[in-house]
Write an enzyme that holds these catalytic residues in place. Structure first.
Site, PDB file in Angstrom:
ATOM      1  N   LYS A   1      62.915  32.481  28.448  1.00 36.90           N
ATOM      2  CA  LYS A   1      64.172  33.235  28.384  1.00 36.90           C
ATOM      3  C   LYS A   1      65.264  32.392  29.032  1.00 36.90           C
ATOM      4  CE  LYS A   1      64.790  38.214  28.722  1.00 36.90           C
ATOM      5  NZ  LYS A   1      64.475  39.399  29.516  1.00 36.90           N
TER       6      LYS A   1
HETATM    7  O1  G3P Z   1      65.022  42.501  30.210  1.00 35.63           O
HETATM    8  C1  G3P Z   1      66.397  42.620  30.088  1.00 35.63           C
HETATM    9  C2  G3P Z   1      66.939  44.031  29.952  1.00 35.63           C
HETATM   10  O2  G3P Z   1      66.099  44.797  29.137  1.00 35.63           O
HETATM   11  C3  G3P Z   1      67.347  44.669  31.218  1.00 35.63           C
HETATM   12  O3  G3P Z   1      67.591  46.046  31.123  1.00 35.63           O
HETATM   13  O4  G3P Z   1      68.033  48.269  32.123  1.00 35.63           O
HETATM   14  O5  G3P Z   1      68.213  46.203  33.555  1.00 35.63           O
HETATM   15  O6  G3P Z   1      69.906  46.680  31.813  1.00 35.63           O
HETATM   16  P1  G3P Z   1      68.474  46.840  32.213  1.00 35.63           P
END
Ligand code: G3P
Length: 218
Positions: free
Chosen positions: A84
């Site tokens: 990533k």
């Molecule tokens: O893995 C990246 C993403 O899915 C993060 O989600 O909920 O932290 O905005 P969030």
């Protein structure tokens, strides 16, 4: 649509894998830190648990040289590691180099259609638009997916869209309706996809009626 689980928690991955619906895993530095365990063994354990599924592990360098170094190292940890890389210019320099070496990259922190287009052109195997975080600032996160799906289709990019920062079952359904390739979903949201009060009521009634029938049969 494929379901990835967005977590670094081994128990959650095991549980969802037992439901037969997990096509991959995404992690990020926050999710790894939340588990409080060492990074490398955690990623290796996840990769071994789902050896034929893509497992995203994120770099933390912000310069191209550092990102390339980290990407090459992460890619050595297991054949199913996907690296990533954040959508920054240094990240795109690195993405372009490591993609040519055969390393699969998930370009993360995609907040605009232009970012997704650039990452795809640089050779990303996956792009991750963050829908929930756009909703957080009053935008319509799914609108970004609505833009990216035809952009990827128009030019036959070999890049899969991972709808990320998923917060609700509605995000998952909308992603599927829009034709996104993948939604990466936290455990609690995957769990909510199973809930329906009419299902619970229906099952309770079936079991109650079956008990009555059994009692009547003697
Ligand atoms: O893995 C990246 C993403 O899915 C993060 O989600 O909920 O932290 O905005 P969030």
């Amino acid at each position: 649509m494929k379901f990835f689980i967005d977590t670094a928690n081994i128990d959650q991955i095991r549980e969802v894998a037992s439901w037969g619906i997990v096509d991959g895993v995404t992690t990020n530095p926050t999710l790894v830190a939340r588990e409080g365990k060492a990074f490398e063994p955690t990623i290796k354990e996840i990769c071994a648990l789902l050896p034929d599924k893509p497992i995203s592990a994120e770099v933390v360098s912000v310069d191209a040289e550092g990102i390339i170094r980290e990407a090459r190292e992460l890619a050595q940890w297991a054949p199913n590691v996907v690296v990533k890389i954040p959508f920054i210019k240094e990240g795109m320099k690195a993405l372009h180099v490591v993609a040519q070496e055969g390393i699969r990259v998930n370009c993360t922190l995609i907040f605009s259609a232009a970012a997704g287009l650039i990452a795809a052109k640089a050779g990303a195997a996956f792009i991750s638009p963050f829908v929930g975080r756009l909703d957080d600032i009053g935008h319509d996160g799914m609108e970004l997916v609505r833009q990216l799906v035809p952009i990827m289709d128009n030019y036959d990019f070999d890049t899969e869209i991972i709808v990320a920062s998923v917060r609700t079952p509605a995000h998952v359904i909308e992603a599927a309706m829009l034709g996104a390739d993948i939604a990466t979903v936290p455990f609690d949201v995957l769990d909510k996809l199973f809930n329906h009060p009419m299902r619970d009521l229906g099952l309770a009634n079936f079991l109650k009626d079956w008990e009555k029938y059994r009692a009547a049969q003697g």
